[in-house]
Design an enzyme around this catalytic site. Structure first.
Site, PDB file in Angstrom:
ATOM      1  N   HIS A 181       0.823  -1.208   0.000  1.00 19.71           N
ATOM      2  CA  HIS A 181       0.000   0.000   0.000  1.00 19.71           C
ATOM      3  C   HIS A 181       0.852   1.251   0.000  1.00 19.71           C
ATOM      4  CE1 HIS A 181      -3.122  -2.823   0.934  1.00 19.71           C
ATOM      5  NE2 HIS A 181      -2.463  -3.202   2.007  1.00 19.71           N
ATOM      6  N   HIS A 209       1.903   8.706   0.584  1.00 26.37           N
ATOM      7  CA  HIS A 209       0.715   8.431  -0.246  1.00 26.37           C
ATOM      8  C   HIS A 209       0.888   9.230  -1.534  1.00 26.37           C
ATOM      9  CE1 HIS A 209      -1.479   6.872   3.369  1.00 26.37           C
ATOM     10  NE2 HIS A 209      -0.669   7.715   3.977  1.00 26.37           N
ATOM     11  N   GLU A 240      -3.593  13.050   0.726  1.00 27.94           N
ATOM     12  CA  GLU A 240      -4.797  12.625   1.435  1.00 27.94           C
ATOM     13  C   GLU A 240      -5.574  13.865   1.861  1.00 27.94           C
ATOM     14  OE1 GLU A 240      -3.437   9.370   4.258  1.00 27.94           O
ATOM     15  OE2 GLU A 240      -4.619   8.398   2.691  1.00 27.94           O
ATOM     16  N   HIS A 272       3.936  11.164   5.611  1.00 34.82           N
ATOM     17  CA  HIS A 272       3.473  11.084   7.001  1.00 34.82           C
ATOM     18  C   HIS A 272       4.574  10.604   7.934  1.00 34.82           C
ATOM     19  CE1 HIS A 272      -0.962  10.647   5.557  1.00 34.82           C
ATOM     20  NE2 HIS A 272      -0.574  11.910   5.654  1.00 34.82           N
ATOM     21  N   THR A 277      -5.605   6.888   8.392  1.00 36.98           N
ATOM     22  CA  THR A 277      -6.308   6.999   7.104  1.00 36.98           C
ATOM     23  C   THR A 277      -6.457   5.649   6.406  1.00 36.98           C
ATOM     24  OG1 THR A 277      -4.288   7.399   5.847  1.00 36.98           O
ATOM     25  CG2 THR A 277      -5.396   9.338   6.799  1.00 36.98           C
TER      26      THR A 277
HETATM   27  O1  1SD Z   1      -1.551   4.545   6.292  1.00 33.27           O
HETATM   28  C1  1SD Z   1      -0.843   4.415   7.478  1.00 33.27           C
HETATM   29  C2  1SD Z   1      -0.702   2.951   7.796  1.00 33.27           C
HETATM   30  O2  1SD Z   1       0.051   2.308   6.799  1.00 33.27           O
HETATM   31  C3  1SD Z   1      -0.034   2.780   9.088  1.00 33.27           C
HETATM   32  O3  1SD Z   1       1.289   3.212   8.937  1.00 33.27           O
HETATM   33  C4  1SD Z   1      -0.753   3.574  10.130  1.00 33.27           C
HETATM   34  C5  1SD Z   1      -0.055   3.523  11.461  1.00 33.27           C
HETATM   35  O4  1SD Z   1      -0.157   2.254  12.006  1.00 33.27           O
HETATM   36  O5  1SD Z   1      -0.853   4.930   9.768  1.00 33.27           O
HETATM   37  C6  1SD Z   1      -1.556   5.127   8.608  1.00 33.27           C
HETATM   38  S1  1SD Z   1      -1.673   6.878   8.391  1.00 33.27           S
HETATM   39  O6  1SD Z   1      -2.890   7.347   9.070  1.00 33.27           O
HETATM   40  O7  1SD Z   1      -0.477   7.516   8.910  1.00 33.27           O
HETATM   41  N1  1SD Z   1      -1.834   7.212   6.883  1.00 33.27           N
HETATM   42 ZN    ZN Z   2      -0.305   7.862   5.915  1.00 33.36          ZN
END
Ligand code: 1SD
Ligand code: ZN
Length: 267
Positions: free
Chosen positions: A64, A95, A105, A118, A199
């Site tokens: 992902h 992302h 996002e 992120h 997210t």
């Molecule tokens: O999308 C990530 C996800 O892969 C994971 O890293 C999670 C933390 O456990 O965070 C989300 S995010 O909200 O930082 N996009």
């Molecule tokens: Zn993220």
């Protein structure tokens, strides 16, 4: 079978609430940030970050995104909306879209950026582990940076140059040189903050979001390296879905703001 179901739903955010009811909740992320509705708050201050000797133990392809897991070093995030609680860096990931006009996002008055980085931190003052914090209110703080195409980002190169070695889902590599995550923050410290969620499933409503207004630049080649990744295992055949196994469009579209206020700190 679970793996297959999860894979299918990951690509379809509008189906997440079936398996993860909180995904249909009222403090979900991301959101569209409406500049005119943001509230200035004199109680907010500049974000205080300090990172030293950060080593990435593993850079992996989750199917992902790419994810840089922090192995050692010391980090501290506090101040701003976080007060005196101290948050430490757990991992960072990104992302992005298939093309440059989408991929972030969060959006700003409907505007999408090419990508969004992120930096995921957890509250070490109140919790004992990342897992515990991730499932708890006040547990996580994520710094979000918008990426636009411009000049090459030297720190990002440490990640992007290794992506050819983790083209497929499940692959991972060690990063031998230390990284300085502070190099990913824009020069200007203006940020928006609000109470939100992860997210991606399980979409826990545990995140204090801090999204910087000023985008940072990466080169077209760096973004193309992200887009060259694949969402399937090396032993699987290329899926015949609409993305044909390309790891792109891995962003969740904006969720309803509901009863929340976005606060702004102006640097
Ligand atoms: O999308 C990530 C996800 O892969 C994971 O890293 C999670 C933390 O456990 O965070 C989300 S995010 O909200 O930082 N996009
Ligand atoms: Zn993220």
């Amino acid at each position: 079978a679970r793996e297959k179901t999860l894979k299918k739903i990951y690509n379809r955010p509008n189906t997440w609430a079936g398996m993860f009811p909180v995904a249909g909740g009222s403090r979900q992320s991301p959101i569209d940030i409406k500049e005119n509705s943001c509230k200035g708050d004199s109680g907010l201050a500049k974000i205080q970050v300090s990172y030293s000797n950060i080593q990435v133990s593993e850079l992996s392809n989750s199917g992902h995104s790419w994810k840089a897991q922090i192995g050692s070093g010391s980090s501290s995030l506090k101040g701003g909306p976080l007060g005196t609680d101290e948050y430490v860096l757990e991992q960072f990931h990104c992302h992005w879209g298939k093309v440059n006009d989408r991929g972030s996002e969060h959006t700003v008055d409907g505007k999408c950026y090419a990508a969004e980085l992120h930096l995921v931190h957890w509250n070490k003052t109140k919790f004992r582990s990342f897992a515990e914090a991730a499932a708890s209110d006040g547990g996580l703080a994520v710094l979000g940076m918008f990426l636009i195409v411009g000049k090459e980002h030297m720190e990002m190169n440490k990640v992007s140059k290794l992506l050819p070695f983790i083209q497929h889902k499940g692959q991972a590599i060690t990063l031998t040189e230390p990284v300085n995550p502070a190099a990913f923050l824009p020069k200007n410290g203006t940020y928006w903050t609000y109470a939100g969620s992860l997210t991606t499933p399980p979409c826990y409503e545990s995140v204090t979001w801090i999204v910087f207004k000023q985008p940072i630049q990466v080169s077209q080649a760096q973004l193309d390296a992200f887009r060259s990744m694949k969402s399937f295992h090396p032993c699987e055949s290329c899926p015949k879905d609409e993305l044909a196994g390309e790891l792109v469009e891995n962003y969740r579209p904006p969720c309803p703001l509901c009863n929340r206020v976005v606060r702004v700190y102006k640097d």
